[in-house]
Design a protein around this motif. Structure first.
Motif, mmCIF file in Angstrom:
data_model
loop_
_atom_site.group_PDB
_atom_site.id
_atom_site.type_symbol
_atom_site.label_atom_id
_atom_site.label_comp_id
_atom_site.label_asym_id
_atom_site.label_seq_id
_atom_site.Cartn_x
_atom_site.Cartn_y
_atom_site.Cartn_z
ATOM 1 N N LYS A 120 49.242 31.442 40.904
ATOM 2 C CA LYS A 120 48.315 31.429 42.041
ATOM 3 C C LYS A 120 48.830 32.274 43.198
ATOM 4 O O LYS A 120 48.042 32.806 43.979
ATOM 5 C CB LYS A 120 48.073 29.996 42.521
ATOM 6 C CG LYS A 120 47.212 29.200 41.575
ATOM 7 C CD LYS A 120 46.963 27.804 42.100
ATOM 8 C CE LYS A 120 46.109 27.026 41.120
ATOM 9 N NZ LYS A 120 45.805 25.687 41.575
ATOM 10 N N LYS A 147 48.546 36.322 41.440
ATOM 11 C CA LYS A 147 47.417 36.829 40.651
ATOM 12 C C LYS A 147 46.541 37.784 41.449
ATOM 13 O O LYS A 147 46.209 38.877 40.978
ATOM 14 C CB LYS A 147 46.573 35.679 40.106
ATOM 15 C CG LYS A 147 45.471 36.201 39.176
ATOM 16 C CD LYS A 147 44.278 35.289 39.068
ATOM 17 C CE LYS A 147 43.485 35.260 40.314
ATOM 18 N NZ LYS A 147 42.097 35.042 40.262
ATOM 19 N N ASP A 148 46.135 37.398 42.647
ATOM 20 C CA ASP A 148 45.215 38.239 43.423
ATOM 21 C C ASP A 148 45.810 39.588 43.786
ATOM 22 O O ASP A 148 45.155 40.623 43.580
ATOM 23 C CB ASP A 148 44.716 37.499 44.662
ATOM 24 C CG ASP A 148 43.738 36.379 44.309
ATOM 25 O OD1 ASP A 148 43.181 36.381 43.187
ATOM 26 O OD2 ASP A 148 43.544 35.490 45.154
ATOM 27 N N LEU A 184 46.012 41.622 40.517
ATOM 28 C CA LEU A 184 44.707 42.080 40.051
ATOM 29 C C LEU A 184 44.176 43.212 40.922
ATOM 30 O O LEU A 184 43.595 44.170 40.416
ATOM 31 C CB LEU A 184 43.726 40.904 40.008
ATOM 32 C CG LEU A 184 42.408 41.148 39.289
ATOM 33 C CD1 LEU A 184 42.619 41.648 37.864
ATOM 34 C CD2 LEU A 184 41.576 39.876 39.281
ATOM 35 N N ALA A 185 44.408 43.148 42.217
ATOM 36 C CA ALA A 185 43.976 44.233 43.108
ATOM 37 C C ALA A 185 44.684 45.539 42.749
ATOM 38 O O ALA A 185 44.053 46.606 42.697
ATOM 39 C CB ALA A 185 44.246 43.858 44.567
ATOM 40 N N ARG A 224 43.321 46.838 39.437
ATOM 41 C CA ARG A 224 41.989 47.435 39.620
ATOM 42 C C ARG A 224 42.090 48.845 40.197
ATOM 43 O O ARG A 224 41.370 49.754 39.767
ATOM 44 C CB ARG A 224 41.134 46.542 40.515
ATOM 45 C CG ARG A 224 40.580 45.338 39.787
ATOM 46 C CD ARG A 224 39.709 44.483 40.687
ATOM 47 N NE ARG A 224 38.883 43.608 39.878
ATOM 48 C CZ ARG A 224 38.579 42.370 40.220
ATOM 49 N NH1 ARG A 224 39.011 41.853 41.367
ATOM 50 N NH2 ARG A 224 37.817 41.626 39.440
ATOM 51 N N PHE A 278 40.305 33.487 35.856
ATOM 52 C CA PHE A 278 39.514 34.637 36.302
ATOM 53 C C PHE A 278 38.086 34.291 36.710
ATOM 54 O O PHE A 278 37.283 35.187 36.963
ATOM 55 C CB PHE A 278 39.497 35.708 35.206
ATOM 56 C CG PHE A 278 40.829 36.339 34.966
ATOM 57 C CD1 PHE A 278 41.506 36.995 35.969
ATOM 58 C CD2 PHE A 278 41.423 36.279 33.708
ATOM 59 C CE1 PHE A 278 42.745 37.575 35.750
ATOM 60 C CE2 PHE A 278 42.663 36.857 33.472
ATOM 61 C CZ PHE A 278 43.323 37.509 34.497
ATOM 62 N N ASP A 293 36.650 33.363 39.391
ATOM 63 C CA ASP A 293 36.197 33.870 40.687
ATOM 64 C C ASP A 293 36.361 35.383 40.835
ATOM 65 O O ASP A 293 36.132 35.929 41.911
ATOM 66 C CB ASP A 293 36.961 33.172 41.820
ATOM 67 C CG ASP A 293 36.680 31.680 41.885
ATOM 68 O OD1 ASP A 293 35.556 31.275 41.508
ATOM 69 O OD2 ASP A 293 37.577 30.923 42.294
ATOM 70 N N ASP A 294 36.735 36.051 39.742
ATOM 71 C CA ASP A 294 37.012 37.487 39.806
ATOM 72 C C ASP A 294 35.971 38.340 39.074
ATOM 73 O O ASP A 294 36.200 39.513 38.810
ATOM 74 C CB ASP A 294 38.396 37.775 39.208
ATOM 75 C CG ASP A 294 39.492 37.064 39.973
ATOM 76 O OD1 ASP A 294 39.604 37.291 41.195
ATOM 77 O OD2 ASP A 294 40.220 36.270 39.364
ATOM 78 N N GLY A 295 34.837 37.745 38.721
ATOM 79 C CA GLY A 295 33.806 38.494 38.017
ATOM 80 C C GLY A 295 33.994 38.494 36.508
ATOM 81 O O GLY A 295 33.385 39.294 35.802
ATOM 82 N N TYR A 296 34.800 37.585 36.006
ATOM 83 C CA TYR A 296 35.077 37.478 34.573
ATOM 84 C C TYR A 296 33.791 37.250 33.782
ATOM 85 O O TYR A 296 32.931 36.477 34.183
ATOM 86 C CB TYR A 296 36.051 36.319 34.353
ATOM 87 C CG TYR A 296 35.954 35.611 33.017
ATOM 88 C CD1 TYR A 296 36.592 36.137 31.903
ATOM 89 C CD2 TYR A 296 35.234 34.434 32.880
ATOM 90 C CE1 TYR A 296 36.508 35.489 30.675
ATOM 91 C CE2 TYR A 296 35.155 33.789 31.669
ATOM 92 C CZ TYR A 296 35.779 34.314 30.561
ATOM 93 O OH TYR A 296 35.700 33.679 29.355
#
Length: 137
Positions: free
Chosen positions: A87, A90-91, A94-95, A98, A121, A123-126
């Motif tokens: 937690k 991860k963000d 992932l940024a 991307r 994932f 909340d990340d558009g998975y």
């Protein structure tokens, strides 16, 4: 403060002993397809990338990716992921992935994993695209 970074291929050995336990655990979930030694071998190839998350010099996690060019699409594939305190990193990881995917001309990031990753994932558009079936012979 969590930092994430790409590890150049020439520097894999400088951090491998610290992230190998993460990759060893990730390899167990390939059900005999890979070992952590196999993952290390992949990382010595310039086609694979090692990304690490660390805080105050302590490694928290690692992700292994490679760019896959399909006949109609180009994607960044997250092959292996492992670590602690996901937690926290991860963000930012992932940024960074991307941005790298976009810079490489990819239009998506793909990942294969256990069903629990859907929660990670969500909340990340998975989007679930398919299920892999393994049948005994």
């Amino acid at each position: 403060m969590i930092e994430v970074s790409l590890v150049p291929t020439a520097y894999i050995d400088t951090c491998w002993d610290k992230i190998e336990p993460f990759m060893d655990k990730a390899a167990k979930y390939t059900y005999g397809r890979y070992t952590s030694n196999n993952i290390y071998e992949l990382l010595t190839d310039d086609d694979y990338q090692l990304w690490v998350a660390y805080d105050d010099g302590k490694f928290k996690g690692a992700v292994v990716t490679n760019v896959i060019t399909y006949p109609q699409r180009k994607l960044l594939s997250m092959q292996f992921c492992g670590g602690t305190e996901l937690k926290e990193w991860k963000d930012p990881m992932l940024a960074l992935l991307r941005r790298f995917a976009k810079d490489m001309g990819c239009d998506s990031i793909e990942a294969f994993g256990r069903p629990g990753w859907a929660k990670v994932f969500k909340d990340d558009g998975y989007q679930a695209k398919w299920v892999t079936f393994e049948l005994p012979v």
